[in-house]
Design an enzyme around this catalytic site. Structure first.
Site, PDB file in Angstrom:
ATOM      1  N   ARG A   1       0.833  -1.200   0.000  1.00  0.00           N
ATOM      2  CA  ARG A   1       0.000   0.000   0.000  1.00  0.00           C
ATOM      3  C   ARG A   1       0.872   1.257   0.000  1.00  0.00           C
ATOM      4  O   ARG A   1       1.810   1.371   0.786  1.00  0.00           O
ATOM      5  CB  ARG A   1      -0.925  -0.002   1.225  1.00  0.00           C
TER       6      ARG A   1
ATOM      7  N   ARG B   1       1.482   1.601  10.466  1.00  0.00           N
ATOM      8  CA  ARG B   1       1.117   1.911   9.072  1.00  0.00           C
ATOM      9  C   ARG B   1       2.364   1.826   8.203  1.00  0.00           C
ATOM     10  O   ARG B   1       3.244   2.685   8.256  1.00  0.00           O
ATOM     11  CB  ARG B   1       0.503   3.310   8.981  1.00  0.00           C
TER      12      ARG B   1
ATOM     13  N   SER C   1     -11.078  -6.123   9.120  1.00  0.00           N
ATOM     14  CA  SER C   1     -12.156  -5.405   8.465  1.00  0.00           C
ATOM     15  C   SER C   1     -13.000  -6.408   7.692  1.00  0.00           C
ATOM     16  O   SER C   1     -12.538  -7.007   6.735  1.00  0.00           O
ATOM     17  CB  SER C   1     -11.541  -4.372   7.523  1.00  0.00           C
TER      18      SER C   1
ATOM     19  N   ARG D   1       1.228  -5.742  11.946  1.00  0.00           N
ATOM     20  CA  ARG D   1       0.425  -4.866  12.809  1.00  0.00           C
ATOM     21  C   ARG D   1      -0.012  -5.588  14.096  1.00  0.00           C
ATOM     22  O   ARG D   1       0.013  -5.016  15.179  1.00  0.00           O
ATOM     23  CB  ARG D   1      -0.804  -4.324  12.081  1.00  0.00           C
TER      24      ARG D   1
END
Length: 424
Positions: free
Chosen positions: A258, A273, A350, A388
RNA sequence: GGAGGAGUGACCGAGCGGCUGAAGGUGACGGUCUUGAAAACCGUUGUACCGAAAGGUACCGGGGGUUCGAAUCCCUCCUCCUCCGCCA
């Protein structure tokens, strides 16, 4: 992509949906283009019908008659060309707009502007309190020689890192545990390609919209995926499944890339992040049945909760508000895991439900028992994303002496060890 | 990377300018026969869009072109196969 027929019947539903999701799309323009296309196509069809009729007679005609018939055809062809020309302009405009119309959110989605208005649904697990001054994951990572951020940045730029020694081992343990767990629940394990064509990016809903977030290999017209959701969901693109095959349940472990464009200055500290990470992702391709989709949504959510519970991590589940939903999502539940150094729950999972949205873009259908062809429903959720998730693991399992207790379920993946300790 | 060959319906496979939405076969479904099953025989068996319907239009890997007319000819892209080279 939404169903244009539904849009014709009830444009207000889609206008309201777009507004709630904070997407700006001109539904009226779309409807206008739609009716123009319909009437142009109708006229075109009549012309072609006439052309075909005349064309069939030509071989039977005398040479003299042919001349006048051909002249007549010429006029028809002119009209045809004009209409085709019109369509050639309108159609791409229409197609582009269609890709932008958001799927309206489910009625259970709370109205809100952004992630600050997500609604907590429930909490699980005890948040640990420390009787000593706890370190954050970076301090632990340096002391135990598990994380090397500086050299990651030296070689690959900001938001890049090395996992080293026990850091690399712990990372692999977490991934393998999650993978094995999902296999035991009947999901088909997959190793997937990570460079995807634009078609797959568009089909899953990432394009248009997330180009800036994507590493694009322009020379090869390929895109590094930000999640294995893309190859898993697009796996059956342009195919016709049978009802018996459904639901398809996939799990894949993959690297994710990303660009984090637009996030400059946000979450710059540590492993939260970053540009590249590994993730175990679950995807369900299911029947065209909203009740079943809702059940599957619960299933993929509870799979991930079971993983967090097995790891002994406290978390909460939030009902993501309308303004924080993606274009295609009907509803989304985020799982946030407690991270001591952030003094808050941080998003680790998510879980999204799409109904037909992705399947329509992907042209992913199945034949029902009644021989009707309908679009599949799709869903996905994180199983575990590392590094993470190493943040809560390292921080919550740390001891006063600077060591880290290894969660019991991970010990078989780490040679049976109980602790990560400083090297002497 | 170089040189050739090929992509037709769920599958195999014919067609190579109009009679082809597409022969034939396999599979699937329905029926006849049978105590039941198998075999045999008969029938049905593509998608999308417009239309109340009748019907129409498009689709033979994708896109574009030639032609009154294209699955059939041309261009281009994609995919697969064979041979050579390179390589974890």
């Amino acid at each position: 992509m939404i169903d244009i027929k539904l849009l014709r019947e009830n444009p207000q539903l889609f206008k309201d949906g777009a507004k709630a999701k904070r997407f700006d799309v001109n539904i009226d323009t779309l409807l206008d283009l739609d009716s123009k296309i319909l009437s142009a196509r109708q006229m075109l069809q009549d012309i072609v019908t006439e052309k075909n009729r005349i064309g069939k007679e030509i071989p039977k005609l005398q040479p003299l008659e042919k001349q006048s018939v051909l002249a007549e055809l010429g006029k028809l062809k002119e009209k045809e060309a004009a209409l085709n020309d019109e369509l050639k302009h309108i159609q791409p405009e229409f197609d582009a707009l269609m890709l932008e119309v958001p799927q309206p959110p489910s009625p259970e989605v709370p109205l809100g502007l952004d992630d600050t208005e997500n609604v907590e649904w429930y909490k699980r697990g005890e948040v640990r309190t420390f009787d000593f001054e706890p370190k954050d994951h970076m301090q632990l990572g340096q002391a135990l020689d598990m994380i090397d951020m500086e050299r990651g940045v030296k070689l690959a730029g900001t938001r890049n890192y090395f996992l080293k020694g026990d850091g690399a081992i712990l990372h692999r343990a977490v991934m393998n545990f999650a993978m094995d767990f999902m296999i035991s629940r009947g999901y088909t394990p997959m190793i997937v390609p990570l460079l995807m064509r634009n078609e797959a990016m568009r089909g899953t809903g990432y394009f248009p919209g997330s180009e800036e977030q994507t590493y694009q290999m322009e020379r090869d017209e390929l895109n590094l995926v930000g999640t294995a959701e893309v190859p898993l969901t697009a796996y059956y693109m342009n195919e016709m499944l049978t009802e018996k095959q459904l639901p398809v349940k996939f799990v894949a472990m993959s690297s994710c890339f990303r660009r984090e464009a637009g996030a400059a200055g946000k979450d710059t500290y540590g492993l939260y992040r970053i540009h590249q990470f590994d993730k175990v992702e679950q995807v369900i391709i299911g029947e065209n049945d909203e009740q079943k989709s809702i059940q599957y949504h619960q299933e993929i959510l509870s799979n991930s909760e079971a993983v967090l519970q097995a790891l002994g991590l406290p978390y909460r589940v939030v009902n993501v508000c309308s303004g924080d939903l993606g274009r295609g999502q009907v509803q989304k539940f985020d799982i946030e895991t407690w991270m001591p150094s952030r003094k808050s729950y941080g998003e680790t999972h998510s879980a999204s439900r799409f109904y037909e949205f992705q399947a329509r873009r992907l042209n992913l259908k199945y034949k029902t028992e009644q021989k009707k062809n309908v679009f599949c429903h799709t869903l996905n959720n994180t199983v575990i994303a590392s590094p993470r998730v190493l943040i809560p693991i390292m921080e919550l399992y740390q001891n006063a002496d600077g060591s880290i207790t290894i969660p019991t379920v991970l010990r078989p993946y780490m040679g049976g060890r109980e602790r990560i300790e400083p090297k002497q």
